[in-house]
Design a protein around this motif. Structure first.
Motif, mmCIF file in Angstrom:
data_model
loop_
_atom_site.group_PDB
_atom_site.id
_atom_site.type_symbol
_atom_site.label_atom_id
_atom_site.label_comp_id
_atom_site.label_asym_id
_atom_site.label_seq_id
_atom_site.Cartn_x
_atom_site.Cartn_y
_atom_site.Cartn_z
ATOM 1 N N PHE A 335 30.560 40.985 35.164
ATOM 2 C CA PHE A 335 30.767 40.009 34.193
ATOM 3 C C PHE A 335 32.037 40.033 33.510
ATOM 4 O O PHE A 335 32.713 38.909 33.179
ATOM 5 C CB PHE A 335 29.407 40.222 33.102
ATOM 6 N N VAL A 336 32.450 41.281 32.899
ATOM 7 C CA VAL A 336 33.517 41.252 32.499
ATOM 8 C C VAL A 336 34.792 40.889 33.228
ATOM 9 O O VAL A 336 35.811 40.392 32.858
ATOM 10 C CB VAL A 336 33.884 42.716 31.702
ATOM 11 N N ASN A 337 34.918 41.431 34.505
ATOM 12 C CA ASN A 337 36.135 41.158 35.130
ATOM 13 C C ASN A 337 36.177 39.699 35.439
ATOM 14 O O ASN A 337 37.315 39.057 35.420
ATOM 15 C CB ASN A 337 35.852 41.756 36.681
ATOM 16 N N LEU A 338 35.158 39.016 36.042
ATOM 17 C CA LEU A 338 34.838 37.577 36.219
ATOM 18 C C LEU A 338 35.200 36.550 35.277
ATOM 19 O O LEU A 338 35.879 35.755 35.204
ATOM 20 C CB LEU A 338 33.536 37.413 36.870
ATOM 21 N N GLY A 339 34.719 37.146 33.843
ATOM 22 C CA GLY A 339 35.040 36.406 32.556
ATOM 23 C C GLY A 339 36.346 36.578 32.280
ATOM 24 O O GLY A 339 36.945 35.447 32.074
ATOM 25 N N MET A 340 37.250 37.534 32.375
ATOM 26 C CA MET A 340 38.526 37.619 32.129
ATOM 27 C C MET A 340 39.503 36.845 32.960
ATOM 28 O O MET A 340 40.324 36.133 32.600
ATOM 29 C CB MET A 340 39.046 38.896 31.884
#
Length: 384
Positions: A335-340
């Motif tokens: 979630f954090v990687n795809l979000g950033m």
């Protein structure tokens, strides 16, 4: 009369090691590993030895996973306190005389240079799962308060380095254990509401809060700039906003089916910074499009779903809490990687599991999967 001893075949010798592995989890991991190798070959074929090194890292991670899967949850439980203690001591040592690079003191030389915060990604859920296992049936407010203190100490030490990305991962892994242990919604909801109010305030008052003379207490200046860049990447399109803008351009240019394997112009003309590490998904989406991105998301969802099934069927409180925390940690990574990369979260330097290049991350991933496999195998042994 002579006695003939039949020599066991290779499969007979390997069967005790490989037998009992969770089939659905293994299938999903193999699929993600294949996607990772294909992606790294494309985005990294002209980037030195990245593809070969990524394959080597995957092999090391696989060996670590196989070894960790042989360790029963009861033995993992005995490692919780020593590993947590070692991690905290190394974080303190790093704070005192660690190696500083680009303004961050995250490494320490012990003959080899290591990053102690990586240890806490797994030591944290191990420690809290051990804590609640020892007090099973007595999970009241004092137990949660002590667990919160055990979580807060390493998180603050990692944030002090500073390393916000790793601090988020360590914090989330501990919070997942607290959640699965039954943390009251009366404590969870106010925090969620406070976070929602804070995010809404920043979005609505971004132009005012992002002025140079406005100080954000508790955050360093570069962290403030990351949030402000997220709100308006065009504020500095050739500087701080370059990563986000190029990532979104690459993702959008992929369309439905993508530009094709090894045909991503944004990727191979080097418009995407860190294309083999933090922003590897931008290159993946450019070449394989919405359909490829959808397949990758389905694989991650399948991994998380299977992990939660293993957690739900785990035979002890320790293994249940540990499996649940490890599984949702994969969710946090993704979630954090795809979000950033897609421009909905600030850039914090979190890798995409199986896809991003990184030796330490792959070893940590292998350990986590090995623990999950061990819990799945212990469930199978209990049912026999």
């Amino acid at each position: 009369m002579s006695v003939v001893f039949e020599r066991p075949s290779l499969w007979q010798r390997l069967k005790p090691v490989l037998g009992g592995f969770d089939g659905p989890l293994t299938a999903v991991v193999l699929m993600l590993a294949a996607l990772g190798l294909v992606t790294m070959y494309s985005v990294g074929f002209d980037h030195g030895t990245r593809f070969a090194d990524h394959g080597r890292n995957m092999m090391i991670g696989a060996v670590v996973m196989l070894i960790a899967a042989q360790v029963p949850p009861q033995r993992l439980q005995t490692l919780a306190v020593p590993l947590y203690t070692l991690g905290v001591l190394l974080l303190l040592a790093t704070l005192a005389f660690g190696i500083t690079k680009k303004g961050a003191t995250r490494w320490i030389n012990l003959g080899i240079v290591i990053q102690p915060s990586e240890i806490m990604k797994l030591a944290m859920p191990l420690m809290l799962a051990w804590w609640f296992q020892k007090r099973e049936g007595q999970w009241r407010t004092p137990e949660f308060a002590i667990a919160g203190l055990l979580l807060l100490v390493p998180v603050l030490l990692v944030a002090k380095q500073p390393d916000l990305g790793t601090a988020i991962l360590v914090l989330s892994s501990g919070l997942y254990v607290l959640f699965f242990a039954g943390l009251s919604w009366r404590l969870i909801v106010p925090v969620l509401l406070l976070g929602a109010v804070g995010i809404t305030t920043i979005v609505l008052m971004g132009d005012t809060l992002c002025q140079p003379e406005v100080a954000w207490h508790g955050l360093r200046d570069y962290q403030k700039q990351r949030v402000c860049t997220l709100l308006d990447p065009t504020r500095d399109p050739l500087g701080k906003g370059f990563h986000i803008l190029q990532g979104m351009i690459a993702i959008g240019s992929g369309g439905l089916t993508g530009k094709g394997f090894m045909s991503g112009t944004q990727t191979h003309l080097e418009f995407i910074p860190e294309r083999t590490t933090d922003f590897v998904f931008a290159g993946f989406a450019e070449e394989f499009g919405l359909l490829g991105a959808g397949l990758l998301l389905v694989c991650y969802i399948a991994l998380i779903f299977r992990g939660l099934v293993i957690a739900a069927q785990a035979p002890t409180a320790f293994s249940r809490l540990l499996a649940g925390a490890i599984t949702l940690s994969f969710f946090t990574y993704g979630f954090v990687n795809l979000g950033m990369v897609s421009g909905i979260l600030p850039v914090v330097g979190v890798p995409l599991p199986f896809i991003s290049y990184g030796g330490t991350a792959m070893v940590t991933l292998g350990l986590a999967l090995g623990m999950l496999m061990s819990i799945a195998r212990s469930r199978g042994l209990m049912q026999r």
